[in-house]
Write a protein that holds these residues in place. Structure first.
Motif, PDB file in Angstrom:
ATOM      1  N   VAL A   1       0.852  -1.186   0.000  1.00  0.00           N
ATOM      2  CA  VAL A   1       0.000   0.000   0.000  1.00  0.00           C
ATOM      3  C   VAL A   1       0.887   1.235   0.000  1.00  0.00           C
ATOM      4  CG1 VAL A   1      -1.880   1.176   1.153  1.00  0.00           C
ATOM      5  CG2 VAL A   1      -1.694  -1.276   1.342  1.00  0.00           C
ATOM      6  N   LYS A   2       0.593   2.167  -0.908  1.00  0.00           N
ATOM      7  CA  LYS A   2       1.368   3.393  -0.999  1.00  0.00           C
ATOM      8  C   LYS A   2       0.425   4.581  -1.027  1.00  0.00           C
ATOM      9  CE  LYS A   2       4.995   3.681  -3.747  1.00  0.00           C
ATOM     10  NZ  LYS A   2       5.831   3.841  -4.952  1.00  0.00           N
ATOM     11  N   GLY A   3       0.715   5.590  -0.226  1.00  0.00           N
ATOM     12  CA  GLY A   3      -0.035   6.837  -0.286  1.00  0.00           C
ATOM     13  C   GLY A   3      -0.976   7.060   0.885  1.00  0.00           C
ATOM     14  N   PRO A   4      -1.448   8.303   1.035  1.00  0.00           N
ATOM     15  CA  PRO A   4      -2.271   8.680   2.188  1.00  0.00           C
ATOM     16  C   PRO A   4      -3.770   8.677   1.925  1.00  0.00           C
ATOM     17  CG  PRO A   4      -1.500  10.632   1.101  1.00  0.00           C
ATOM     18  CD  PRO A   4      -0.980   9.471   0.294  1.00  0.00           C
ATOM     19  N   GLY A   5      -4.231   8.087   0.839  1.00  0.00           N
ATOM     20  CA  GLY A   5      -5.641   8.182   0.456  1.00  0.00           C
ATOM     21  C   GLY A   5      -6.579   7.464   1.405  1.00  0.00           C
ATOM     22  N   SER A   6      -7.866   7.752   1.256  1.00  0.00           N
ATOM     23  CA  SER A   6      -8.856   7.221   2.197  1.00  0.00           C
ATOM     24  C   SER A   6      -9.325   5.814   1.835  1.00  0.00           C
ATOM     25  CB  SER A   6     -10.065   8.152   2.255  1.00  0.00           C
ATOM     26  OG  SER A   6     -10.687   8.194   0.994  1.00  0.00           O
ATOM     27  N   GLY A   7      -8.983   5.293   0.663  1.00  0.00           N
ATOM     28  CA  GLY A   7      -9.496   3.993   0.251  1.00  0.00           C
ATOM     29  C   GLY A   7      -8.582   2.828   0.503  1.00  0.00           C
ATOM     30  N   ARG A   8      -7.585   2.983   1.342  1.00  0.00           N
ATOM     31  CA  ARG A   8      -6.594   1.927   1.549  1.00  0.00           C
ATOM     32  C   ARG A   8      -7.215   0.675   2.156  1.00  0.00           C
ATOM     33  NH1 ARG A   8      -1.211   4.379   3.240  1.00  0.00           N
ATOM     34  NH2 ARG A   8      -1.338   2.915   4.949  1.00  0.00           N
ATOM     35  N   GLU A   9      -7.905   0.831   3.283  1.00  0.00           N
ATOM     36  CA  GLU A   9      -8.470  -0.329   3.980  1.00  0.00           C
ATOM     37  C   GLU A   9      -9.621  -0.943   3.193  1.00  0.00           C
ATOM     38  OE1 GLU A   9      -7.938   2.583   5.654  1.00  0.00           O
ATOM     39  OE2 GLU A   9      -6.126   1.928   6.707  1.00  0.00           O
TER      40      GLU A   9
ATOM     41  N   SER B   1     -13.198 -10.924  -2.283  1.00  0.00           N
ATOM     42  CA  SER B   1     -13.382 -11.422  -3.642  1.00  0.00           C
ATOM     43  C   SER B   1     -12.715 -12.777  -3.862  1.00  0.00           C
ATOM     44  CB  SER B   1     -12.856 -10.411  -4.654  1.00  0.00           C
ATOM     45  OG  SER B   1     -11.491 -10.202  -4.451  1.00  0.00           O
ATOM     46  N   GLY B   2     -11.919 -13.255  -2.914  1.00  0.00           N
ATOM     47  CA  GLY B   2     -11.384 -14.611  -3.021  1.00  0.00           C
ATOM     48  C   GLY B   2      -9.879 -14.718  -3.063  1.00  0.00           C
ATOM     49  N   ILE B   3      -9.156 -13.603  -3.035  1.00  0.00           N
ATOM     50  CA  ILE B   3      -7.695 -13.653  -3.004  1.00  0.00           C
ATOM     51  C   ILE B   3      -7.256 -13.719  -1.544  1.00  0.00           C
ATOM     52  CG2 ILE B   3      -5.587 -12.363  -3.481  1.00  0.00           C
ATOM     53  CD1 ILE B   3      -6.876 -11.274  -5.953  1.00  0.00           C
ATOM     54  N   GLU B   4      -6.454 -14.735  -1.216  1.00  0.00           N
ATOM     55  CA  GLU B   4      -5.949 -14.872   0.147  1.00  0.00           C
ATOM     56  C   GLU B   4      -4.772 -13.929   0.330  1.00  0.00           C
ATOM     57  OE1 GLU B   4      -3.590 -18.123   2.835  1.00  0.00           O
ATOM     58  OE2 GLU B   4      -4.965 -18.869   1.302  1.00  0.00           O
ATOM     59  N   ILE B   5      -4.865 -13.032   1.305  1.00  0.00           N
ATOM     60  CA  ILE B   5      -3.822 -12.030   1.529  1.00  0.00           C
ATOM     61  C   ILE B   5      -2.835 -12.586   2.547  1.00  0.00           C
ATOM     62  CG2 ILE B   5      -3.362  -9.721   2.407  1.00  0.00           C
ATOM     63  CD1 ILE B   5      -6.094  -8.926   1.285  1.00  0.00           C
ATOM     64  N   THR B   6      -1.568 -12.720   2.144  1.00  0.00           N
ATOM     65  CA  THR B   6      -0.549 -13.296   3.027  1.00  0.00           C
ATOM     66  C   THR B   6       0.147 -12.227   3.855  1.00  0.00           C
ATOM     67  OG1 THR B   6       1.022 -13.255   1.203  1.00  0.00           O
ATOM     68  CG2 THR B   6      -0.160 -15.303   1.592  1.00  0.00           C
ATOM     69  N   SER B   7       0.374 -11.043   3.283  1.00  0.00           N
ATOM     70  CA  SER B   7       1.019  -9.980   4.056  1.00  0.00           C
ATOM     71  C   SER B   7       0.586  -8.624   3.513  1.00  0.00           C
ATOM     72  CB  SER B   7       2.544 -10.088   3.988  1.00  0.00           C
ATOM     73  OG  SER B   7       2.982  -9.777   2.688  1.00  0.00           O
ATOM     74  N   ILE B   8       0.594  -7.630   4.404  1.00  0.00           N
ATOM     75  CA  ILE B   8       0.275  -6.251   4.036  1.00  0.00           C
ATOM     76  C   ILE B   8       1.463  -5.389   4.443  1.00  0.00           C
ATOM     77  CG2 ILE B   8      -1.287  -4.304   4.383  1.00  0.00           C
ATOM     78  CD1 ILE B   8      -3.440  -6.340   5.167  1.00  0.00           C
ATOM     79  N   LYS B   9       1.990  -4.613   3.487  1.00  0.00           N
ATOM     80  CA  LYS B   9       3.157  -3.785   3.769  1.00  0.00           C
ATOM     81  C   LYS B   9       2.894  -2.366   3.289  1.00  0.00           C
ATOM     82  CE  LYS B   9       8.148  -3.792   3.349  1.00  0.00           C
ATOM     83  NZ  LYS B   9       9.316  -4.400   2.738  1.00  0.00           N
TER      84      LYS B   9
END
Length: 137
Positions: free
Chosen positions: A94-102, A111-119
């Motif tokens: 994730v890059k940037g200060p926008g409001s739609g990050r989360e 939607s079905g993609i397994e998220i392994t890590s968030i950086k």
């Protein structure tokens, strides 16, 4: 003369082939959340783009582009193409200060993609460039 030039242009177009991207089950999701728009691109591990979407591409205009709902719809649209191509797991950057990050991350997970890590890879200055002078209104 004009026919010869158009013929050369047509043969040059015929040589351009569609780029073939190798899709693995594990890839990367890059979310660029600026103040005015959000751009989501899903890549394989070598960096080739599998699918991309943005709030502007989804039809949002003006200040509506920087809402969590716009990020949610853009992320689900992008994830649908990647899942059809064969992606199952992803690391999120994730890059940037926008409001739609989360909202974008939640939509990817639903939607079905397994998220392994968030950086968070937002660039931070180490007092490098001099800021512009103050705005006078």
């Amino acid at each position: 003369m004009a026919k010869a030039q158009s013929g050369a242009g047509a043969s040059a177009k015929a040589t351009n082939k569609k780029r073939v991207v190798k899709v693995d089950t594990h890839g990367d999701v890059h979310i660029n959340a600026a103040f005015n728009n959000i751009i989501i691109s899903i890549t394989n591990k070598s960096g080739q783009v599998i699918s991309w979407s943005s709030a502007g591409k989804m039809g949002f205009r003006g200040s509506k582009k920087n809402t969590p709902y716009a990020a949610q719809t853009a992320a689900s649209d992008c994830a649908k193409v990647a899942i059809d191509a064969g992606m199952k797991k992803a690391d999120v950057f994730v890059k940037g200060p926008g409001s739609g990050r989360e909202g974008a991350i939640r939509s990817l997970a639903q939607s079905g993609i397994e998220i392994t890590s968030i950086k968070d890879v937002t660039p931070l200055p180490h007092n490098g460039c001099r800021p512009p002078k103050k705005r006078r209104v």
